[in-house]
Design an enzyme around this catalytic site. Structure first.
Site, mmCIF file in Angstrom:
data_model
loop_
_atom_site.group_PDB
_atom_site.id
_atom_site.type_symbol
_atom_site.label_atom_id
_atom_site.label_comp_id
_atom_site.label_asym_id
_atom_site.label_seq_id
_atom_site.Cartn_x
_atom_site.Cartn_y
_atom_site.Cartn_z
ATOM 1 N N ILE A 1 0.892 -1.167 0.000
ATOM 2 C CA ILE A 1 0.000 0.000 0.000
ATOM 3 C C ILE A 1 0.927 1.214 0.000
ATOM 4 O O ILE A 1 1.879 1.272 0.764
ATOM 5 C CB ILE A 1 -0.958 -0.003 1.212
ATOM 6 C CG1 ILE A 1 -1.814 1.272 1.270
ATOM 7 C CG2 ILE A 1 -0.228 -0.181 2.531
ATOM 8 C CD1 ILE A 1 -2.898 1.235 2.366
ATOM 9 N N SER A 2 0.670 2.168 -0.886
ATOM 10 C CA SER A 2 1.576 3.314 -1.035
ATOM 11 C C SER A 2 1.636 4.148 0.236
ATOM 12 O O SER A 2 0.709 4.166 1.046
ATOM 13 C CB SER A 2 1.135 4.202 -2.197
ATOM 14 O OG SER A 2 0.984 3.456 -3.372
ATOM 15 N N GLN A 3 2.743 4.880 0.341
ATOM 16 C CA GLN A 3 2.988 5.806 1.445
ATOM 17 C C GLN A 3 1.951 6.941 1.390
ATOM 18 O O GLN A 3 1.695 7.470 0.298
ATOM 19 C CB GLN A 3 4.377 6.354 1.184
ATOM 20 C CG GLN A 3 5.065 7.014 2.284
ATOM 21 C CD GLN A 3 6.469 7.415 1.829
ATOM 22 O OE1 GLN A 3 7.057 6.787 0.938
ATOM 23 N NE2 GLN A 3 6.988 8.459 2.431
#
Ligand code: SAH
Length: 222
Positions: free
Chosen positions: A59-61
């Protein structure tokens, strides 16, 4: 610290980094990132970092989600396409800002989990498809906005083709695996493309084909 306090701390951190779009910040505030993060990492939901979601994906930052969402400049009339549903978090944030979000993913179990979350969170304007996103979603084209959350060596031509000629915009990372990657914003006007670099990022690669279950099941066991 409570999860609410951690969330407020993250929003303040995003502001400090220069994120000024209040619609984007409030969408991030309204979407519970903890729901998109596996239970073992839940206490880190509001740290500014990417987290594993299984199947070798992340999951992206939050700050990257914020920067990409802001760079897209989405509004309530727009149809938006996302390549790489993953956990569904970026899709959920975008869905609060646009008319309809189309999101495609190549790993079946990830897509199923994301679809369940969209339902549970009543995000009814998201439509998904299991497909190699390099083909885009031709039946729904043109899109005013397209975002890719996996890195390719070059801009996929079919995605550019599916951008609206009247100011359609594509935000995506470009580069090679493990090397520094550049976040790009491409704005289309007729046949001409304006490219703007938005800074260095790190994404998982854009891969070919679809995974129904096979490798996914093996990853879970290991
Ligand atoms: N937007 C996601 C980020 C997930 S990581 C989130 O908010 O969680 C990138 C995702 O892109 C992974 O789930 C990966 O499986 C997917 N992906 C990689 N190549 C793809 C392709 N060709 N088509 C569709 N999805 C792809």
């Amino acid at each position: 610290m409570s999860i609410e306090a951690r969330k407020i701390r993250l929003i303040m951190e995003l502001r400090r980094q220069g994120l000024a779009d209040t619609a984007v910040l409030s969408a991030i505030e309204r979407i519970p990132r903890e729901a998109f993060v596996p239970p073992t990492f839940r206490d880190q939901s509001y740290e500014d970092r990417a987290l594993p979601i299984g199947h070798g994906q992340t999951i992206s930052q939050p700050s990257v989600v914020a920067v990409m969402t802001q760079a897209l400049e989405v509004d309530k009339r727009m149809k938006v396409l996302e390549i790489g549903t993953g956990s569904g978090y970026q899709a959920a944030v975008l869905s609060r800002l646009c008319r309809r979000l189309y999101s495609v993913e190549r790993i079946a179990p990830l897509l199923r989990e994301a679809e369940e979350l969209f339902k549970a969170l009543r995000l009814h304007n998201i439509t998904t498809r299991l497909v190699d996103g390099q083909v885009g979603w031709p039946e729904q084209a043109p899109f005013m906005r397209i975002i890719a959350t996996a890195v390719a060596a070059e801009v996929p031509g079919r995605l550019v083709d599916q951008l609206s000629e009247a100011g359609g915009r594509l935000v995506l990372p470009i580069g090679r695996r493990g090397r520094p990657q550049q976040l790009l914003r491409i704005t289309r006007s007729g046949d001409s493309l304006l490219e703007e670099p938005l800074g260095e990022v790190r994404f998982v690669p854009l891969l070919d084909g679809v995974e129904e279950t096979g490798r996914a099941a093996r990853d879970r066991a290991s």
